[in-house]
Design a protein around this motif. Sequence first.
Motif, PDB file in Angstrom:
ATOM      1  N   TYR A  68       1.051  -1.062  -0.088  1.00 47.72           N
ATOM      2  CA  TYR A  68      -0.265   0.010  -0.008  1.00 47.72           C
ATOM      3  C   TYR A  68       0.887   1.278  -0.117  1.00 47.72           C
ATOM      4  O   TYR A  68       1.880   1.585   0.825  1.00 47.72           O
ATOM      5  CB  TYR A  68      -0.976  -0.057   1.142  1.00 47.72           C
ATOM      6  CG  TYR A  68      -2.029  -1.089   1.338  1.00 47.72           C
ATOM      7  CD1 TYR A  68      -3.086  -0.932   0.466  1.00 47.72           C
ATOM      8  CD2 TYR A  68      -1.807  -1.992   1.978  1.00 47.72           C
ATOM      9  CE1 TYR A  68      -4.084  -1.851   0.389  1.00 47.72           C
ATOM     10  CE2 TYR A  68      -3.015  -3.010   1.999  1.00 47.72           C
ATOM     11  CZ  TYR A  68      -3.997  -2.804   1.325  1.00 47.72           C
ATOM     12  OH  TYR A  68      -4.887  -3.863   1.175  1.00 47.72           O
ATOM     13  N   SER A  69       0.480   2.062  -0.876  1.00 45.16           N
ATOM     14  CA  SER A  69       1.225   3.455  -1.023  1.00 45.16           C
ATOM     15  C   SER A  69       0.494   4.203   0.041  1.00 45.16           C
ATOM     16  O   SER A  69      -0.467   3.969   0.560  1.00 45.16           O
ATOM     17  CB  SER A  69       1.088   4.125  -2.405  1.00 45.16           C
ATOM     18  OG  SER A  69      -0.185   4.351  -2.786  1.00 45.16           O
ATOM     19  N   LEU A  70       1.181   5.435   0.204  1.00 44.77           N
ATOM     20  CA  LEU A  70       0.539   6.524   1.172  1.00 44.77           C
ATOM     21  C   LEU A  70      -0.818   6.947   0.709  1.00 44.77           C
ATOM     22  O   LEU A  70      -1.819   7.033   1.569  1.00 44.77           O
ATOM     23  CB  LEU A  70       1.410   7.836   1.264  1.00 44.77           C
ATOM     24  CG  LEU A  70       0.860   8.803   2.168  1.00 44.77           C
ATOM     25  CD1 LEU A  70       0.560   8.289   3.533  1.00 44.77           C
ATOM     26  CD2 LEU A  70       1.930  10.229   2.154  1.00 44.77           C
ATOM     27  N   ASP A  71      -0.848   7.184  -0.589  1.00 44.08           N
ATOM     28  CA  ASP A  71      -2.289   7.594  -1.124  1.00 44.08           C
ATOM     29  C   ASP A  71      -3.353   6.504  -0.735  1.00 44.08           C
ATOM     30  O   ASP A  71      -4.564   6.977  -0.484  1.00 44.08           O
ATOM     31  CB  ASP A  71      -2.300   7.892  -2.618  1.00 44.08           C
ATOM     32  CG  ASP A  71      -1.415   9.330  -2.776  1.00 44.08           C
ATOM     33  OD1 ASP A  71      -1.231  10.052  -1.896  1.00 44.08           O
ATOM     34  OD2 ASP A  71      -1.026   9.535  -3.694  1.00 44.08           O
ATOM     35  N   GLU A  72      -2.811   5.516  -0.875  1.00 48.58           N
ATOM     36  CA  GLU A  72      -3.986   4.258  -0.877  1.00 48.58           C
ATOM     37  C   GLU A  72      -4.302   4.071   0.335  1.00 48.58           C
ATOM     38  O   GLU A  72      -5.499   3.807   0.927  1.00 48.58           O
ATOM     39  CB  GLU A  72      -3.237   2.791  -1.181  1.00 48.58           C
ATOM     40  CG  GLU A  72      -3.321   2.997  -2.842  1.00 48.58           C
ATOM     41  CD  GLU A  72      -2.535   1.723  -3.480  1.00 48.58           C
ATOM     42  OE1 GLU A  72      -2.735   1.285  -4.342  1.00 48.58           O
ATOM     43  OE2 GLU A  72      -1.419   1.274  -2.807  1.00 48.58           O
ATOM     44  N   LEU A  73      -3.210   4.138   1.453  1.00 48.41           N
ATOM     45  CA  LEU A  73      -3.720   4.168   2.838  1.00 48.41           C
ATOM     46  C   LEU A  73      -4.455   5.278   3.349  1.00 48.41           C
ATOM     47  O   LEU A  73      -5.490   4.916   4.166  1.00 48.41           O
ATOM     48  CB  LEU A  73      -2.446   4.386   3.840  1.00 48.41           C
ATOM     49  CG  LEU A  73      -1.442   3.163   3.650  1.00 48.41           C
ATOM     50  CD1 LEU A  73      -0.148   3.485   4.116  1.00 48.41           C
ATOM     51  CD2 LEU A  73      -1.993   1.837   4.170  1.00 48.41           C
ATOM     52  N   ALA A  74      -4.168   6.674   2.736  1.00 44.10           N
ATOM     53  CA  ALA A  74      -5.201   7.813   3.173  1.00 44.10           C
ATOM     54  C   ALA A  74      -6.666   7.474   2.761  1.00 44.10           C
ATOM     55  O   ALA A  74      -7.623   8.100   3.278  1.00 44.10           O
ATOM     56  CB  ALA A  74      -4.585   8.900   2.410  1.00 44.10           C
ATOM     57  N   ALA A  75      -6.785   6.703   1.499  1.00 42.65           N
ATOM     58  CA  ALA A  75      -8.157   6.408   1.331  1.00 42.65           C
ATOM     59  C   ALA A  75      -8.769   5.071   1.852  1.00 42.65           C
ATOM     60  O   ALA A  75     -10.045   4.856   1.419  1.00 42.65           O
ATOM     61  CB  ALA A  75      -8.116   6.316  -0.320  1.00 42.65           C
TER      62      ALA A  75
END
Length: 400
Positions: free
Chosen positions: A143-150
Amino acid sequence: MICLPKNGKPDIFFPFILSILPMKIATTSQRNNTAPKSKIYAKYEKLLAEIEKQKQFKINMAEGLQKAYTKIEHDLLPLEDEAQLLMRDFLIRVDELATQIGVGKYNEEYLVNYMGNELDSLLDIFGHQDAVLSKLHEKYTGYSLDELAADDDAVGLAKSISELVGVDIDVKEMLKKGQEAYFEEFREKFAEQINSRREDFFNNLDTEAENKKKKPGTKKVSDETADIAKDARGIYMRLIKKFHPDLERDAELKEQKTEIVKQVTKAYQENDFFTLLKLQLTHIDDNETDVAARADNMLKHYIKLLESQLLELNQSIHQIHYSNGTTVADFIDKNGKFSPQKFSAQRRRAEKQINQLKTALADSKKRPKGWFKEQMSMIKDIVMQHMMHDMFGDMFNNFR
């Protein structure tokens, strides 16, 4: 104390509830020592003792938590910071050797599980602004940071906190800075919002209470406090009449009655209802069955108030204890006091962890292959323990 104005009409209710807390239970009695206490009086004494005990516990806990905060800030946090930095280096070193030496298909699943969990914990502290940890986390979790934030869990957590404190939470910013740093940065803002909400809450309560006073059929509180004033006056008059020293010719008894009247008068003048009640119960004669019965009837009524006060006190203690974080609360003993022994044990554990990590990192340079093999064995044990706990933890809890 119960505040009874000179006109005999009490003007407030909660001071009466709070007044019982400092009460001390009489250890001696002027009643016939062979006469057993009634069950209701024994219950009354037990409740007063428990309230006194819990009140002292609350005082101890407030002082103990303050000591714990100071000790944690000066003695423990520097050690924990050092341990976290060493753990960061440890995970980086494990990844380096896993890349150089290779893990094997069988061990890869254990390594991925272990690294993902440990990196989750460290990123709460360092945040994804630590580029090295952030890349490692993406490598082992996918998981990337953007995916984690979503992610639904992260969004749900942010929403819950937003509703609680009344401040919008930026999920991505929180993940980037790390939860601990993020909430520390906005601590004052959150506190301001919470205090504002609390103030609005109590203002609404005051408004509701004022509106209720204007409605018919809502005189319960005033009636209850009026009963207290009436009971206090009745006890005072009964005891004064019974022990008035001017009616006694015997010099020794006259002196004893004078002392009793002083106690009764002082309690009445200071609006100390429970001392008056205690004096009445103390000086009841065996032939005054009607007085004893009336006293027991009073006690049944006031025991309900005492039980309510004890419940509120216990809830208050629970809230204070668990709103200060488990780390701080862990250093409070069974009496509510700060425990130097518990704190020393935690400090020793932190020092031990630091020494172990330093030794492990040094050892990884001297004999990388042998060290990595040992770490993989340890990692498998840790992952298996977590899996067993996840599988059977709930089952065991259901049997308790």
